[in-house]
Design a protein around this motif. Structure first.
Motif, short mmCIF file in Angstrom:
data_model
loop_
_atom_site.label_atom_id
_atom_site.label_comp_id
_atom_site.label_asym_id
_atom_site.label_seq_id
_atom_site.Cartn_x
_atom_site.Cartn_y
_atom_site.Cartn_z
N CYS A 54 37.99 37.85 37.44
CA CYS A 54 36.93 36.49 38.13
C CYS A 54 35.49 36.68 37.70
O CYS A 54 35.04 35.47 37.27
CB CYS A 54 37.21 36.53 39.54
N ARG A 55 34.95 37.72 37.70
CA ARG A 55 33.68 37.78 37.35
C ARG A 55 33.42 37.70 35.91
O ARG A 55 32.40 37.25 35.42
CB ARG A 55 33.07 39.17 37.91
N ILE A 56 34.31 38.24 34.76
CA ILE A 56 34.38 37.76 33.65
C ILE A 56 34.32 36.13 33.20
O ILE A 56 33.71 35.86 32.58
CB ILE A 56 35.37 38.72 32.76
N VAL A 57 35.43 35.46 34.09
CA VAL A 57 35.68 34.22 33.78
C VAL A 57 34.23 33.36 34.31
O VAL A 57 33.98 32.62 33.72
CB VAL A 57 36.84 33.69 34.80
N ALA A 58 33.70 33.85 35.23
CA ALA A 58 32.22 33.33 35.64
C ALA A 58 31.02 33.52 34.83
O ALA A 58 30.27 33.06 35.15
CB ALA A 58 32.06 33.93 36.95
N GLY A 59 31.52 34.58 33.89
CA GLY A 59 30.25 34.73 32.89
C GLY A 59 29.41 35.77 33.60
O GLY A 59 28.32 36.23 32.97
N GLU A 60 29.62 36.38 34.70
CA GLU A 60 28.65 37.54 35.43
C GLU A 60 28.81 38.88 34.80
O GLU A 60 27.98 39.64 34.56
CB GLU A 60 29.10 37.80 36.63
N ILE A 61 30.12 39.12 33.96
CA ILE A 61 30.30 40.26 33.08
C ILE A 61 30.82 39.85 31.59
O ILE A 61 31.47 38.94 31.58
CB ILE A 61 31.32 41.04 33.78
N PRO A 62 30.05 40.47 30.75
CA PRO A 62 30.52 40.11 29.42
C PRO A 62 31.73 40.70 28.82
O PRO A 62 32.23 41.65 29.32
CB PRO A 62 29.18 40.88 28.41
N ALA A 63 32.07 39.86 27.95
CA ALA A 63 33.54 40.18 27.33
C ALA A 63 33.53 39.57 25.89
O ALA A 63 33.03 38.80 25.66
CB ALA A 63 34.90 39.81 28.17
N THR A 64 34.46 40.08 25.19
CA THR A 64 34.19 39.69 23.66
C THR A 64 35.63 38.89 23.70
O THR A 64 36.63 39.09 23.57
CB THR A 64 34.72 40.84 22.67
N VAL A 65 35.36 37.47 23.65
CA VAL A 65 36.34 36.37 23.91
C VAL A 65 36.80 36.17 22.62
O VAL A 65 36.10 35.90 21.46
CB VAL A 65 35.70 35.14 24.56
N VAL A 66 38.26 36.15 22.54
CA VAL A 66 38.77 35.74 21.23
C VAL A 66 39.70 34.55 21.31
O VAL A 66 39.92 33.80 20.30
CB VAL A 66 39.87 36.70 20.66
N HIS A 67 39.77 34.09 22.60
CA HIS A 67 40.28 32.66 22.77
C HIS A 67 40.12 31.99 24.09
O HIS A 67 40.19 32.94 24.93
CB HIS A 67 41.99 32.79 22.61
N GLU A 68 40.02 30.65 24.26
CA GLU A 68 39.94 30.12 25.55
C GLU A 68 40.32 28.93 25.34
O GLU A 68 40.10 28.00 24.70
CB GLU A 68 38.48 30.29 25.67
N THR A 69 40.97 28.52 26.74
CA THR A 69 41.28 27.15 27.15
C THR A 69 40.69 26.58 28.38
O THR A 69 40.00 27.57 28.86
CB THR A 69 42.90 26.85 27.11
N ASP A 70 41.13 25.58 28.87
CA ASP A 70 40.55 24.93 30.15
C ASP A 70 41.11 25.92 31.31
O ASP A 70 40.22 26.16 32.25
CB ASP A 70 41.01 23.46 30.34
N THR A 71 42.22 26.75 31.02
CA THR A 71 42.86 27.35 32.33
C THR A 71 43.11 28.92 31.79
O THR A 71 43.42 29.57 32.86
CB THR A 71 44.20 26.72 32.66
#
Length: 117
Positions: free
Chosen positions: A8-25
């Motif tokens: 949840c904290r990654i989703v909120a942008g509080e913890i960084p992650a190397t995102v490879v794909h994102e949708t609205d959900t």
């Protein structure tokens, strides 16, 4: 959002992650301790403890999660040689973060699904 939940904290942008794909959900990001050449975690942005809770509470979210897994596999070039989608549910299965997540694994031969007992 569960403020104590890592994902949840990654989703909120509080913890960084190397995102490879994102949708609205959904959100997909590289595992920080990969178990294969390609190891991506795919999560719903909404908090559900495990795959059973997601399936019961949000069937459309389950479909969106699987569609995101397929998009990740395609984007990572895994379709031709094959890949694995894995859900760990509960302590016996090794679930460490209790926010449902699929592991998309591939990029090399993965071997047997379970260790021989």
């Amino acid at each position: 959002m569960d403020n104590n939940c890592l994902f949840c904290r990654i989703v909120a942008g509080e913890i960084p992650a190397t995102v490879v794909h994102e949708t609205d959900t959904t959100l997909a990001f590289r595992d920080i301790d990969p178990k294969a050449a390609v190891h991506v975690l795919v999560i719903p942005k909404a908090h559900h403890a495990d795959v059973v809770a997601l399936a019961q509470d949000d069937p459309a979210g389950s479909a969106a999660l699987l569609a995101a897994c397929a998009a990740v596999a395609e984007g990572e070039g895994l379709r031709a040689d094959g890949f694995r989608v894995l859900f760990n549910t509960g302590g016996y299965a090794g679930q460490e973060v209790f926010h449902v997540h699929a592991h998309v694994l591939g990029g090399e031969p993965l071997g047997p699904m379970l260790a021989i007992r």
